[in-house]
Every structure is written in structure tokens, then in C-alpha cells.
Design an enzyme around this catalytic site. Structure first.
Site, PDB file in Angstrom:
ATOM      1  N   GLN A  23      33.630  27.534  46.950  1.00 28.99           N
ATOM      2  CA  GLN A  23      32.467  28.312  47.373  1.00 28.99           C
ATOM      3  C   GLN A  23      31.207  27.868  46.623  1.00 28.99           C
ATOM      4  OE1 GLN A  23      32.721  32.751  47.989  1.00 28.99           O
ATOM      5  NE2 GLN A  23      31.521  32.728  46.122  1.00 28.99           N
TER       6      GLN A  23
ATOM      7  N   HIS B 195      38.411  47.430  10.433  1.00 32.01           N
ATOM      8  CA  HIS B 195      37.309  47.779  11.325  1.00 32.01           C
ATOM      9  C   HIS B 195      37.015  46.629  12.294  1.00 32.01           C
ATOM     10  CE1 HIS B 195      32.989  48.883  12.182  1.00 32.01           C
ATOM     11  NE2 HIS B 195      33.623  49.999  12.422  1.00 32.01           N
TER      12      HIS B 195
ATOM     13  N   SER C 164      25.109  50.870  34.215  1.00 34.17           N
ATOM     14  CA  SER C 164      26.382  50.323  34.715  1.00 34.17           C
ATOM     15  C   SER C 164      27.397  50.201  33.588  1.00 34.17           C
ATOM     16  CB  SER C 164      26.164  48.947  35.346  1.00 34.17           C
ATOM     17  OG  SER C 164      25.393  49.087  36.505  1.00 34.17           O
TER      18      SER C 164
ATOM     19  N   ILE D 296      33.442  41.595  54.162  1.00 38.54           N
ATOM     20  CA  ILE D 296      34.906  41.510  54.143  1.00 38.54           C
ATOM     21  C   ILE D 296      35.380  40.104  53.729  1.00 38.54           C
ATOM     22  CG2 ILE D 296      35.433  40.846  56.543  1.00 38.54           C
ATOM     23  CD1 ILE D 296      37.376  43.419  56.387  1.00 38.54           C
TER      24      ILE D 296
ATOM     25  N   TYR E 219      32.718  33.325  35.726  1.00 38.09           N
ATOM     26  CA  TYR E 219      33.350  33.156  37.057  1.00 38.09           C
ATOM     27  C   TYR E 219      33.578  34.510  37.722  1.00 38.09           C
ATOM     28  CZ  TYR E 219      38.073  33.672  34.864  1.00 38.09           C
ATOM     29  OH  TYR E 219      39.176  34.103  34.197  1.00 38.09           O
ATOM     30  N   GLU E 220      33.739  34.463  39.005  1.00 36.13           N
ATOM     31  CA  GLU E 220      33.859  35.671  39.846  1.00 36.13           C
ATOM     32  C   GLU E 220      32.629  36.565  39.749  1.00 36.13           C
ATOM     33  OE1 GLU E 220      35.394  35.599  42.181  1.00 36.13           O
ATOM     34  OE2 GLU E 220      37.195  34.483  41.707  1.00 36.13           O
TER      35      GLU E 220
ATOM     36  N   TYR F 214      34.380  38.495  51.359  1.00 30.09           N
ATOM     37  CA  TYR F 214      34.320  38.362  49.899  1.00 30.09           C
ATOM     38  C   TYR F 214      35.624  38.815  49.226  1.00 30.09           C
ATOM     39  CZ  TYR F 214      29.133  37.986  50.273  1.00 30.09           C
ATOM     40  OH  TYR F 214      27.845  37.608  50.563  1.00 30.09           O
TER      41      TYR F 214
ATOM     42  N   TYR G 151      22.147  56.605  22.790  1.00 31.31           N
ATOM     43  CA  TYR G 151      21.876  57.282  24.074  1.00 31.31           C
ATOM     44  C   TYR G 151      22.049  58.801  23.945  1.00 31.31           C
ATOM     45  CZ  TYR G 151      22.205  52.680  26.235  1.00 31.31           C
ATOM     46  OH  TYR G 151      21.995  51.379  26.584  1.00 31.31           O
TER      47      TYR G 151
END
Ligand code: FFI
Ligand code: FAD
Length: 642
Positions: free
Chosen positions: A122, A313, A506, A257, A404-405, A259, A552
């Protein structure tokens, strides 16, 4: 514990049986340590073992079981790859998911029998991420009912596909499909690349290896160019998309689809990453319990370096991550198999959820795996830097997963699209429409965390805190994005201006999923001793991870400074608690010495004897005086002495 790691008692037993059989088959062992071989020798060695495996596989494993195949692969061929790595990981899955029944009947049995070797081509020299701008074309010729594959310029060369360079004679090639001058976008085609008898490239095909890489060098990642190369119309993979003889295009039930082979690897690679992380940690932790250096109490002998809190640790939070990734990976594979089954029967409704989940997981897991392996290497001091540890190879292979991917940043942004859509539902009062993975975005959270106030709450208060920060960051990033658009910024520009904040959302969402998967698993365990050991590990995990993302939660006062101290104390408490179990927690993965390929991390613990033997076997030590010395260094020194 092995049953927990591998999914069941039966699986753990089968792994042991497979390892024991391989131990009795010297023809399947490395004929000498891989680090002493050239790339050509490694490729030859791997092909030798692969062909023996093809003959004898049925005596060792159930070849239809992917978990057994993967274990066999890791034991015998190892993580540096093999000439058919992509055949199993992408070529067969692409045919299985995207070829019609008729096409499968024609190609799959041949692929499974290994009559042909295939890969997934690809990525191009100029484009890997942006599939919409791939440049290879497949133009339909109505007169001959063929597709004409063409590489219009150098940037359109396929570049990177594994085993494309030298091993494969077929490939699923992704190219822009053009019919009657209309471009229908990237589609997968089954393409023969080499003559089946001579293995010579077919006319119209330019093909070769792209050269050595950071690691994974047994795989011949390759380049491929087409010069008006013709294939039959029926070589378009037609399970979901069709092109009739007259050029009529029948579109698939879901635009993405095609993919699916990528989603397959994203789902399966998580446990692969967990295995690599656990392998490196197994080596480093075993070594740390043999290596003695310095004293903690000056009146006592030198201690094992594993007694140092800094060493604990450095290693133990990654042990917890390896388990967490293994559990989250197992859940993801289950979900993937379910979605695949649904997809095959035309139900594509779960594809978006799976895509979002695997995009986030592949990114967070590969990054943290890389971090953990590199720390494991450093934890071995000088000997970690030697190839005798094998950790640098594990690192090199694992870190490829960040690219990759789907490059990690890009995949985090895919998840962010899903999160922003979910945030829009929350903002418009439609929280009831949220999918199960993001339902927490619609739940009102308490004003502050109760982490240190409800001592026996299990992990509920921790999960709530992870949910709070993930929700807050998602809504904040989404607000920023919507706000810019309200000010008149174009969608794409606004998106780019928020993308760092979006990717933060994310990551937080994905880390929440990983924590929840770990909690779900621990809650399911019946065996009290196993549950206890894993509960300690989970305590370390939630506290360490929370500390890592504490800013956060501090921003809006959800966590207080004193709660942070509590969390920190918990980390130190559990480092101490885990210490007695540390080696066992990794030995439970039951990697054989053959599989680990590490001189430093062998089960027998004879580190120094093994290292000296290994060094003596170095090809450089075959002679006392090298020709580089006689030819160059000696004359130089002699000249200087005159
Ligand atoms: C003995 C043998 C042993 C056998 C053992 C067998 C056991 C197996 C064990 C295995 C162990 C592992 C070992 C590892 C070895 C590895 C080797 C290395 C392999 C490496 C292979 C590769 O490296 S191979 C190339 C991968 N190359 C990418 O990875 C490109 C990234 N690039 C994209 O993937 C697209 O470019 C990108 C970004 C999505 C945008 O795609 P795009 O531009 O078309 O789409 P847009 O961004 O415009 O998005 C428009 C809307 O589509 C939605 N959507 C997008 N994708 C979707 C999807 N998949 N499903 C649903 N929805 C999707 C999206 O969410 C949007 O939805 P909405 O509009 O609702 O928000
Ligand atoms: C070991 C290995 C094996 C591989 N095997 C195969 C294979 O078998 N088959 C195959 O087809 N391919 C394979 N690949 C190729 C791989 O899939 C691509 O390299 C990968 O998808 C990344 O694409 P790229 O190289 O174009 O990176 P680029 O997209 O050029 O990335 C460069 C930088 O640009 C950033 N970037 C790019 N686009 C965006 C965006 N939209 N938003 C924000 N940032 C962006 C990235 O985050 C990154 O920092 C392999 C690669 C490796 C390393």
C-alpha cells in the site's frame, strides 16, 4: 498466572508443550546467535527454518490457531521477522476479509498451502499516511476487461511493504481505481509479481529490497513499480466492492471497508507489543536480581540492584503496563473478531467504534512499550547496551509499531474525530446516543476526587478520576475546536490548531480504557493468590499512571496537592510490595531461553559465565590478529615509531 496471561489453562499448557517440542528439535534452533550473523545469513537461516516449519508445523501446533502460530513464530523464527511475516499478518487477512467467496476459493487454499507467498503493498515512496493521495493507478480498460496498473512517477513506487522485495510472488496492491476517467479512490487488487517457476519479476514489474533498517532486518521490505502492467478485472478484491464487465461500479456498504487489513493488524499487534515489553522486562528483572552493585547499608554486603527503589521504579510500572496491554489487547481481539463476523454479513455499524479504539490503543501501547523497553535496557547498565542482552533488537522491532499501521499522531487524531463527535452529542443534550466506550463523557462527575477518602472503594474512585480528566480534556479540546470555527476559521485549519490538545484527549481516553480493561480482568479472577498478586500490580498501575497525568487533574482542583502525596506514597508502597514477586511476575509469561535469545536474561542466571562464553564466540575472536590490524593499524604504528 500463565493462564491469566495467555487466556486459559489450556492455552498456557499448549504453549509449554509447543516450547518443549521445539527444544527437542535442534534443526529449528538458531545455528548461531543472530547478532553474529550478517543480514544475508539471517535471511538464509530464517528461510531454512521456515521451510522445516512448513513440513513439520502440523506435528507441533494446530496451524489453524493464530495464537499457536504466533507462539511458534516467536520461538523458532523470532521477532526480527521472516520471509513470510506479512503473508500471515496481512496478505491472508486481506484476502479473507476483502476477496469474494469465488476469489477466496481460487487464492486462499494456495496461500494457506504456501504454494504462493504474498504481502500487502500500500505505502508509497511519497505517501504512507494519506491514502487518498497514493499515486499508483489501476485504470480499467473496457476493451480487454483488464485493469492497467501504473506507477506514474518515482514517488508512486510502492515502498516499505514487508517481504515485497525478494520473497513474495504475489501482493494485494492498493491503487486508485479509475473507470471511464472517474477516480473511485484506493482499492485492493490481487497482483502476481513474479513468475511462479523462476521467481523472476514479470515483465512490467520493477521490484527490490529497500535496504537495512533500524531493526526487523530479516524482513525484505521492498519497492515496486508498474509499467502499464495488466491484470484481469476479476483481480479487484470484490467481496464488498464490484466492477462489472461494462465498468459499472458497485460501491461497498462502508466507505472504509477496504481498510480492514490495517484494522486487523492494529487489533492483533497490541498483545505482540505486550510480549515484547514483557520479554525485555524479563531479561532486565532477572539480570537485576543477579547483578550486585553497591550497598544500601554500608555494614552489609553489596545488594542486588533490584533492591534499589530507583531500579524498581524504572521496571515495575512497566511490568504493570505489560499486563495491562495484554488484557486490553485480548479484549480488542475479541471485539475485532466480532466486528469482522458482522462485517462479513453486511453489518458495518460497529466499524467506527473499532477503528477509534484500535487507533488510540496502537498509538499509546506502542509508545509506552518503546519507553518501557528502553528503560529495561538502561536498567541493565553496560551489559544492556551489548547485543548479548538482545534488548536493543526488541526495542528496534517494537518501536516500528509507532510508525507502521498508521503513524501514531495520525491515528490519535482519528480517535479524536470520534471523541469530538461524541463531545458534540454531549453538548447538544444527546448523551443517550453515546456509544458504550464514551458513555462516561455524558456523566456528571463529582467536584473533587475521593481517592484517599474511601479506602475500600476498590478501584472505582481511580476509574472516576481517569474518567474525569479524559472527559474534561475531550470537552476542552472540542470547545477550542468549535470555538475557532465559530470565529470563522475553516474546519481543517481549526482542527490543525487544536491537534495537540485533541491528541492529549485521545491519549487520556485510551489510558482510561487500558485501566478499565485491567480492572475488569482483576475483578473476574477467582484464584485468590493470583488475584492478590495482580491487585498489587493494578494498584501500582493506577497510582503510577495517575501521577503521570496528574497535571490534568490538578488544573481544575479535582485532585489536591495532598491527594497527590497520597498517590505518590501508594506508588512507593506498591513498589515494595511487588519486589518479592517481580521475577515471578515475568517468569509467568513462560518465555523459553530459545525465544528470548538473550544471554543476559537466561533462566539459569549464570550471567557472567554466559557472557564470557558468548564474547569468546564472536567471529572477531577467531584470530588473535585481525587483517584490519595487519593491513592498516600495524603499518600506521610502525610508521609512527620510525
Ligand atoms: C508464520 C506466520 C505467523 C502468522 C501469525 C498470525 C497471528 C497474527 C499476530 C499479529 C501480531 C502482530 C505482529 C506485527 C507485525 C507487523 C508487521 C508490520 C506490518 C505493517 C504493515 C503496514 O504498515 S500496512 C500500511 C498501513 N498504513 C496505514 O496504516 C496508513 C494510515 N492511514 C490510514 O489508515 C488512513 O489514511 C486514515 C488515517 C485512517 C485516514 O483515512 P481517510 O483519509 O480515508 O479518512 P478520513 O481521515 O478522511 O476519515 C473519514 C472517515 O472515515 C473513518 N475511518 C477511517 N478509517 C476507518 C476504518 N478503518 N474503519 C472505520 N472508519 C474509518 C474516519 O473515522 C472518518 O470518520 P468520520 O468522518 O465519521 O469522522
Ligand atoms: C517496519 C515497517 C513495516 C512496514 N510495513 C508495511 C507494509 O507491509 N505494507 C505497507 O503498505 N506499508 C508498510 N509500512 C509503511 C507504514 O505503514 C508507513 O510508514 C506509515 O503508515 C507512516 O506513513 P509515512 O511513512 O507516510 O509517514 P508520514 O505520514 O510521512 O509521517 C511523517 C510525519 O508527518 C506527520 N503527519 C503526517 N500526516 C499527518 C497529519 N494528517 N496530521 C498530523 N501529522 C501528520 C506524522 O505524524 C509524522 O510525524 C511499514 C513501515 C515500517 C516502518
Amino acid at each position: 498466572m500463565a493462564a491469566q496471561i495467555w487466556g486459559s489453562e489450556k492455552r498456557a499448557r499448549r504453549r509449554r508443550e509447543i516450547s518443549a517440542k521445539i527444544a527437542q528439535m535442534p534443526e529449528l534452533h538458531d545455528s548461531k546467535p543472530l547478532p553474529f550473523m550478517t543480514r544475508e545469513e539471517k535471511i538464509m537461516e530464517s528461510a531454512r527454518k521456515l521451510t522445516i516449519l512448513t513440513e513439520k508445523m502440523g506435528q507441533i501446533i494446530d496451524p489453524t490457531d493464530p495464537a499457536e502460530l504466533y507462539h511458534l513464530n516467536n520461538e523458532v523464527l523470532g521477532l526480527e521477522g521472516n520471509p513470510m511475516a506479512l503473508h500471515g499478518v496481512m496478505f491472508i487477512p486481506a484476502l479473507s476479509a476483502q476477496a469474494s467467496d469465488e476469489q477466496q476459493a481460487k487464492w486462499l487454499p494456495r496461500a494457506l498451502r504456501r504454494e504462493i507467498i504474498g504481502t500487502y503493498a500500500q505505502t508509497e515512496l511519497g505517501h504512507g499516511t494519506n491514502l487518498q493521495n497514493l499515486e499508483t493507478t489501476a485504470t480499467y480498460d473496457l476493451a480487454t476487461q483488464e485493469f492497467v496498473l501504473h506507477t506514474p512517477q518515482i514517488t508512486a513506487l510502492k515502498w516499505w511493504p514487508g517481504n515485497l522485495g525478494k520473497s513474495s510472488n504475489y501482493a494485494v496492491v492498493v491503487a486508485h481505481m479509475i473507470i471511464k476517467a472517474k477516480n473511485y479512490g484506493p482499492h485492493p487488487f490481487m497482483v502476481q509479481l513474479r513468475d511462479e517457476k523462476t521467481h523472476e519479476p514479470l515483465p512490467g514489474i520493477t521490484i527490490g529490497d529497500i535496504g537495512p533498517k533500524m531493526a526487523y532486518n530479516i524482513v525484505d521490505n521492498g519497492f515496486l513499480g508498474f509499467n502499464k502492467y495488466r491484470i484481469p478485472r476479476t483481480n479487484l478484491l470484490m467481496r464488498h466492492t464490484k466492477v462489472e464487465a461494462d465498468g459499472t461500479y458497485i460501491k461497498p456498504p462502508h466507505a472504509k471497508i477496504n481498510y480492514s487489513a490495517m484494522v486487523h493488524v492494529r487489533a492483533y499487534m497490541l498483545t505482540g507489543q505486550a510480549i515484547m515489553l514483557a520479554s525485555a522486562l524479563n531479561i532486565a528483572t532477572r539480570y537485576s536480581s543477579v547483578r550486585r552493585q553497591g550497598q544500601i547499608d554500608k555494614s552489609q554486603p553489596e545488594v542486588k540492584v533490584l533492591e534499589y527503589q530507583t531500579q524498581q521504579h524504572r521496571l515495575f510500572p512497566s511490568i504493570a503496563r505489560a499486563y495491562a496491554f495484554q488484557f486490553a489487547g485480548a479484549e480488542t481481539v475479541k471485539l475485532y473478531e466480532h466486528v469482522l463476523k458482522e462485517m462479513k454479513s453486511g453489518n458495518v455499524s460497529l466499524m467506527a467504534d473499532l477503528h477509534a479504539l484500535t487507533s488510540g490503543l496502537k498509538s499509546v501501547v506502542t509508545y509506552q512499550t518503546g519507553e518501557g523497553i528502553e528503560q529495561a535496557r538502561m536498567a541493565c547498565g553496560g551489559h544492556g547496551y551489548s547485543m548479548a542482552s538482545y534488548i536493543s533488537e526488541i526495542y528496534g522491532v517494537a518501536i516500528g509499531g509507532c510508525t507502521y499501521e498508521g503513524e501514531n499522531m495520525v491515528m490519535l487524531l482519528q480517535l479524536a474525530r470520534y471523541l469530538v463527535k461524541s463531545a458534540a452529542l454531549v453538548k447538544s443534550g444527546q448523551s443517550s446516543k453515546l456509544g458504550p466506550l464514551v458513555a462516561y463523557l455524558g456523566v456528571k462527575s463529582e467536584p473533587t476526587s475521593l481517592i484517599d477518602r474511601i479506602p475500600n472503594s476498590g478501584f472505582t474512585e481511580y476509574v472516576k478520576t481517569f474518567q474525569h480528566v479524559s472527559k474534561r480534556q475531550t470537552l476542552k479540546a472540542a470547545d477550542m475546536f468549535f470555538g475557532l470555527m465559530e470565529k470563522g476559521e475553516k474546519r481543517e485549519i481549526a482542527w490543525n490548531k487544536c491537534s495537540v490538545e485533541l491528541n492529549r484527549a485521545s491519549r487520556l481516553h485510551t489510558r482510561l480504557f487500558i485501566v478499565e480493561a485491567f480492572v475488569r480482568r482483576v475483578n473476574e479472577i477467582a484464584d485468590i493468590r493470583i488475584k492478590e498478586a495482580l491487585t498489587d500490580l493494578l494498584h501500582l498501575h493506577v497510582n503510577y499512571e495517575l501521577l503521570d497525568i496528574a497535571s490534568y487533574a490538578l488544573e481544575d482542583g479535582f485532585l489536591s496537592a495532598s491527594q497527590l502525596d497520597y498517590i505518590r506514597d501508594q506508588v512507593y508502597l506498591y513498589l515494595g510490595k511487588i519486589r518479592p514477586n517481580a521475577v515471578s511476575l515475568l517468569d509467568s509469561w513462560e518465555f523459553s531461553d530459545i525465544e528470548l535469545r538473550s544471554v543476559l536474561g537466561r533462566r539459569d542466571g549464570n550471567v557472567y559465565e554466559n557472557l564470557f562464553k558468548w564474547a569468546k564466540s564472536s567471529p572477531l575472536n577467531k584470530t588473535d590478529v585481525l587483517s584490519s590490524v595487519t593491513q592498516y593499524l600495524k603499518p600506521m604504528m610502525e610508521k609512527a615509531r620510525l
